[in-house]
Write a protein that holds these residues in place. Structure first.
Motif, PDB file in Angstrom:
ATOM      1  N   SER A  70       0.829  -1.204   0.000  1.00  0.00           N
ATOM      2  CA  SER A  70       0.000   0.000   0.000  1.00  0.00           C
ATOM      3  C   SER A  70       0.864   1.256   0.000  1.00  0.00           C
ATOM      4  N   VAL A  71       2.001   1.201   0.689  1.00  0.00           N
ATOM      5  CA  VAL A  71       2.879   2.369   0.734  1.00  0.00           C
ATOM      6  C   VAL A  71       3.480   2.637  -0.639  1.00  0.00           C
ATOM      7  N   ALA A  72       4.004   1.584  -1.282  1.00  0.00           N
ATOM      8  CA  ALA A  72       4.621   1.751  -2.599  1.00  0.00           C
ATOM      9  C   ALA A  72       3.592   2.216  -3.623  1.00  0.00           C
ATOM     10  N   PHE A  73       2.395   1.638  -3.561  1.00  0.00           N
ATOM     11  CA  PHE A  73       1.347   2.030  -4.504  1.00  0.00           C
ATOM     12  C   PHE A  73       0.965   3.484  -4.308  1.00  0.00           C
ATOM     13  N   THR A  74       0.862   3.909  -3.049  1.00  0.00           N
ATOM     14  CA  THR A  74       0.517   5.300  -2.764  1.00  0.00           C
ATOM     15  C   THR A  74       1.585   6.251  -3.278  1.00  0.00           C
ATOM     16  N   VAL A  75       2.840   5.875  -3.117  1.00  0.00           N
ATOM     17  CA  VAL A  75       3.935   6.716  -3.604  1.00  0.00           C
ATOM     18  C   VAL A  75       3.846   6.875  -5.115  1.00  0.00           C
TER      19      VAL A  75
END
Length: 202
Positions: A70-75
């Protein structure tokens, strides 16, 4: 090798996504209105290159890592949103008053803009993570199958953007005035900013 029926099914599945106005179409309308049909080529090439980038990442499993983190996708989503908004603001500022001539944009810069608009679009990445697995045969090499589907995707979006190129050309022959060009540029910038905001908040 992907079965022709699977390729046809994949094209049917992505057609509504291609037909939905996005950054590639907005850039195409702006540059064709401004510089004629030759400006369509770098937009199409940049978009198609972006598709192959997503296909390569999907085949390598890198996109799956982004989508499952979720963090990588949000970035990635926020980077794409910032780029679209920035491109929209820059495009708005190029809508100069009628008496002034806008400097010609280099073809390679148009290509890079179209490429980044596609590569930084998580929706494009999700096509190769959510749709392509449904049309792949697990008992055959996945890389070649994904490449086949990406090529079919590239051909379809090329036809779509080419059709829009001719539509825009017909319109600009009738409405080729500085006021119309300025309005088209600002409409394009508004679309890009809206796409960026939508990507940031969804």
């Amino acid at each position: 090798m992907v079965h022709p029926v699977a390729v046809a099914g994949f094209l049917v599945a992505i057609l509504p996504l291609i037909a939905t106005p996005g950054a590639s179409l907005a850039l195409l309308v702006q540059y064709v209105t401004d510089g004629g049909r030759r400006r369509a080529l770098p937009v199409v090439l940049g978009t198609v290159t972006g598709l192959y980038v997503h296909a390569a990442l999907a085949a390598a499993g890198l996109s799956a890592l982004v989508m499952h983190s979720s963090v990588a996708f949000t970035v990635v989503r926020l980077i794409g949103a910032v780029y679209l908004i920035g491109l929209g603001v820059w495009t708005w500022r190029t809508a100069t008053p009628a008496p002034r001539r806008r400097p010609r944009r280099r073809t390679d810069s148009v290509y890079v803009q179209a490429l980044l608009a596609n590569v930084l679009n998580p929706k494009a990445a999700s096509i190769y993570l959510t749709l392509t697995p449904q049309f792949l045969a697990p008992d055959h090499p996945l890389g070649g199958q994904i490449l086949t589907l990406a090529t079919a995707h590239a051909l379809l979006i090329t036809l779509w953007l080419t059709a829009w190129t001719f539509l825009v050309l017909r319109a600009t022959r009738v409405l080729r005035t500085p006021r119309f060009k300025r309005a088209a540029t600002r409409a394009t910038s508004a679309v890009l900013i809206a796409l960026g905001v939508r990507s940031a908040v969804t």
